[in-house]
Motif scaffolding. Structure first.
Motif, PDB file in Angstrom:
ATOM      1  N   ALA A  83       0.906  -0.995   0.147  1.00  0.00           N
ATOM      2  CA  ALA A  83      -0.451  -0.006   0.468  1.00  0.00           C
ATOM      3  C   ALA A  83       0.647   1.388   0.237  1.00  0.00           C
ATOM      4  CB  ALA A  83      -0.962   0.191   1.290  1.00  0.00           C
ATOM      5  N   LEU A  84       1.785   1.321   0.109  1.00  0.00           N
ATOM      6  CA  LEU A  84       2.957   2.466   0.264  1.00  0.00           C
ATOM      7  C   LEU A  84       3.358   2.974  -0.578  1.00  0.00           C
ATOM      8  CD1 LEU A  84       4.574   4.699   2.247  1.00  0.00           C
ATOM      9  CD2 LEU A  84       6.356   2.646   3.140  1.00  0.00           C
ATOM     10  N   MET A  85       3.515   1.081  -1.386  1.00  0.00           N
ATOM     11  CA  MET A  85       4.619   1.458  -2.388  1.00  0.00           C
ATOM     12  C   MET A  85       3.432   2.152  -3.944  1.00  0.00           C
ATOM     13  SD  MET A  85       7.717   1.025  -3.074  1.00  0.00           S
ATOM     14  CE  MET A  85       8.809   0.092  -1.598  1.00  0.00           C
ATOM     15  N   MET A  86       2.175   2.196  -3.923  1.00  0.00           N
ATOM     16  CA  MET A  86       1.119   2.554  -4.033  1.00  0.00           C
ATOM     17  C   MET A  86       0.865   3.631  -3.656  1.00  0.00           C
ATOM     18  SD  MET A  86      -1.554  -0.521  -4.047  1.00  0.00           S
ATOM     19  CE  MET A  86      -2.556   0.619  -4.565  1.00  0.00           C
ATOM     20  N   THR A  87       0.801   4.244  -2.121  1.00  0.00           N
ATOM     21  CA  THR A  87       0.513   5.990  -2.449  1.00  0.00           C
ATOM     22  C   THR A  87       1.975   6.243  -2.785  1.00  0.00           C
ATOM     23  OG1 THR A  87      -0.163   4.800   0.057  1.00  0.00           O
ATOM     24  CG2 THR A  87       0.774   7.398  -0.093  1.00  0.00           C
ATOM     25  N   LEU A  88       3.012   6.198  -2.725  1.00  0.00           N
ATOM     26  CA  LEU A  88       3.918   7.099  -3.215  1.00  0.00           C
ATOM     27  C   LEU A  88       4.412   6.506  -4.817  1.00  0.00           C
ATOM     28  CD1 LEU A  88       7.073   5.464  -0.496  1.00  0.00           C
ATOM     29  CD2 LEU A  88       6.438   7.534  -1.200  1.00  0.00           C
ATOM     30  N   GLY A  89       3.773   5.645  -5.705  1.00  0.00           N
ATOM     31  CA  GLY A  89       3.520   5.796  -7.003  1.00  0.00           C
ATOM     32  C   GLY A  89       4.430   5.640  -7.799  1.00  0.00           C
ATOM     33  N   ALA A  90       5.290   4.128  -6.902  1.00  0.00           N
ATOM     34  CA  ALA A  90       5.968   2.987  -7.570  1.00  0.00           C
ATOM     35  C   ALA A  90       5.964   2.586  -8.534  1.00  0.00           C
ATOM     36  CB  ALA A  90       6.499   2.395  -5.816  1.00  0.00           C
ATOM     37  N   SER A  91       6.724   2.065  -9.227  1.00  0.00           N
ATOM     38  CA  SER A  91       6.646   0.873  -9.870  1.00  0.00           C
ATOM     39  C   SER A  91       7.580  -0.515 -10.185  1.00  0.00           C
ATOM     40  CB  SER A  91       7.149   1.313 -11.381  1.00  0.00           C
ATOM     41  OG  SER A  91       8.679   1.610 -11.582  1.00  0.00           O
ATOM     42  N   TYR A  92       7.208  -1.577 -10.477  1.00  0.00           N
ATOM     43  CA  TYR A  92       8.006  -2.004 -10.114  1.00  0.00           C
ATOM     44  C   TYR A  92       9.084  -3.462 -11.550  1.00  0.00           C
ATOM     45  CZ  TYR A  92       5.309  -2.906  -6.024  1.00  0.00           C
ATOM     46  OH  TYR A  92       4.971  -2.754  -5.002  1.00  0.00           O
ATOM     47  N   HIS A  93       9.871  -3.469 -11.785  1.00  0.00           N
ATOM     48  CA  HIS A  93      10.672  -3.905 -12.563  1.00  0.00           C
ATOM     49  C   HIS A  93      11.020  -5.540 -12.330  1.00  0.00           C
ATOM     50  CE1 HIS A  93      13.598  -3.957 -16.377  1.00  0.00           C
ATOM     51  NE2 HIS A  93      14.281  -4.922 -15.152  1.00  0.00           N
ATOM     52  N   LEU A  94       9.971  -6.458 -13.248  1.00  0.00           N
ATOM     53  CA  LEU A  94       9.977  -7.331 -13.760  1.00  0.00           C
ATOM     54  C   LEU A  94      10.862  -7.808 -15.107  1.00  0.00           C
ATOM     55  CD1 LEU A  94       6.659  -8.272 -13.621  1.00  0.00           C
ATOM     56  CD2 LEU A  94       7.203  -8.090 -11.611  1.00  0.00           C
ATOM     57  N   GLU A  95      11.543  -9.311 -14.439  1.00  0.00           N
ATOM     58  CA  GLU A  95      12.121  -9.670 -15.791  1.00  0.00           C
ATOM     59  C   GLU A  95      11.905 -11.146 -15.580  1.00  0.00           C
ATOM     60  OE1 GLU A  95      15.130  -8.496 -17.405  1.00  0.00           O
ATOM     61  OE2 GLU A  95      15.419  -6.947 -16.487  1.00  0.00           O
ATOM     62  N   GLY A  96      11.269 -11.026 -17.558  1.00  0.00           N
ATOM     63  CA  GLY A  96      11.034 -12.478 -17.453  1.00  0.00           C
ATOM     64  C   GLY A  96      11.349 -13.261 -18.743  1.00  0.00           C
ATOM     65  N   PRO A  97      11.484 -14.053 -19.763  1.00  0.00           N
ATOM     66  CA  PRO A  97      11.928 -15.105 -20.960  1.00  0.00           C
ATOM     67  C   PRO A  97      11.548 -14.300 -21.965  1.00  0.00           C
ATOM     68  CG  PRO A  97       9.694 -15.760 -19.689  1.00  0.00           C
ATOM     69  CD  PRO A  97       9.961 -15.354 -18.678  1.00  0.00           C
ATOM     70  N   ASN A  98      10.176 -13.429 -21.652  1.00  0.00           N
ATOM     71  CA  ASN A  98      10.391 -12.809 -22.535  1.00  0.00           C
ATOM     72  C   ASN A  98      10.926 -11.328 -22.857  1.00  0.00           C
ATOM     73  OD1 ASN A  98       8.562 -13.913 -24.545  1.00  0.00           O
ATOM     74  ND2 ASN A  98       7.037 -14.159 -23.075  1.00  0.00           N
ATOM     75  N   GLY A  99      11.919 -11.205 -21.987  1.00  0.00           N
ATOM     76  CA  GLY A  99      12.122  -9.262 -21.337  1.00  0.00           C
ATOM     77  C   GLY A  99      12.136  -9.058 -20.616  1.00  0.00           C
ATOM     78  N   SER A 100      12.170  -7.805 -20.236  1.00  0.00           N
ATOM     79  CA  SER A 100      12.093  -7.044 -18.545  1.00  0.00           C
ATOM     80  C   SER A 100      10.542  -6.107 -19.252  1.00  0.00           C
ATOM     81  CB  SER A 100      12.964  -5.711 -18.693  1.00  0.00           C
ATOM     82  OG  SER A 100      13.394  -5.125 -19.412  1.00  0.00           O
TER      83      SER A 100
END
Length: 287
Positions: free
Chosen positions: A127-144
């Motif tokens: 909830a805090l990350m949502m409040t701060l407008g954060a984003s998550y970096h995801l790495e997968g088999p099809n790239g980032s």
């Protein structure tokens, strides 16, 4: 209880970890701090056949400034947040919240990535990350790819992570200089999940609220952004009537489960109180 049998892997790079997750499929689980997964394995609520330990991946560690954002590696611990000068200077609400997570022993091991990635509605950071407008970096088999924290949580323990993907970092925009902040958390005892918690980040201008964001923890099956409650305080001096209106707007979107922390109406009531307290304390801190 003792966990069921599993194969253990300790990759040295993100690419190796992603390859293992992709190859081993649904029977594989990444291991970060382990505070959620290991207890579930002991209770046989989770029985992964393959455990991929992320502690050997240096690229997932550390806290750094990148322009107007602070980038937190997924394997950075809560203790590292507390020790970070950059966090204390730029995003002090992260420091405040980390202090309220469990106890020192847990904070030395528990990771930011683990806290935000598994979709546990009781965890404090989502909830805090949502409040701060954060984003998550995801790495997968099809790239980032980048996924906004506000779009990441889809249900209890159900997130936007696709098969084979790994959350590698959290990117948080640094709030405006002079912003006010507060994380108010009601819990039964040290180490417990919140009965209800609220995060507030705001700015003031001329004695009135100029911008505001409010997040709610453990008051729904996912973390919540109380957008209507935040709108209710814009342009006000946070007088008693406004605070009451904001609390009511926040309570309107709450749907907590009745559990040992209390019945639904009680948890909604104290959720509104947490919002009120967080708004008042954030405003008092704003320059």
């Amino acid at each position: 209880m003792i966990p069921g049998p599993f194969s253990y892997y300790r990759p040295a790079t993100v690419a190796d970890a992603v390859k293992l997750l992709s190859t081993l499929g649904d029977d594989a689980r990444p291991l970060a701090g382990g505070h959620s997964l290991v207890p579930m394995m002991k209770l046989r609520l989770a029985t992964p056949e393959h455990l991929i330990d992320l502690h050997g991946i240096d690229g997932l560690k550390g806290v750094r400034r990148d322009g107007d954002k602070v980038v937190i590696g997924a394997m950075a611990t809560q203790h590292e947040l507390l020790a970070s000068g950059e966090i204390a200077k730029s995003i002090p609400i992260l420091h405040e919240t980390a202090l309220l997570i469990a106890d020192p022993q847990v904070r030395y091991r528990g990771t930011v990535g683990g806290n935000v990635a598994n979709g546990d509605p009781g965890n404090d950071m989502p909830a805090l990350m949502m409040t701060l407008g954060a984003s998550y970096h995801l790495e997968g088999p099809n790239g980032s790819r980048e996924v906004a924290a506000a779009d990441f949580y889809q249900g209890a323990y159900f997130t936007a992570i696709e098969p084979g993907e790994l959350l590698t970092a959290v990117s948080v925009p640094a709030p405006a200089i002079g912003h006010g902040y507060a994380y108010e958390k009601l819990k039964r005892k040290v180490g417990d999940y919140a009965t209800a918690a609220a995060a507030v980040v705001l700015t003031m201008s001329g004695g009135k609220v100029a911008t505001c964001s409010i997040g709610l923890t453990n008051l729904h099956e996912t973390p919540l952004l109380a957008t209507e409650a935040a709108k209710a305080v814009i342009g006000t001096s946070l007088d008693a009537a406004t605070l009451k209106k904001a609390a009511a707007a926040a309570e309107a979107i709450m749907s907590p489960a009745a559990d040992t922390r209390g019945p639904v109406e009680y948890r909604k009531h104290v959720g509104g109180i947490m919002v009120t307290r967080a708004l008042q304390r954030a405003a008092a801190r704003a320059a």
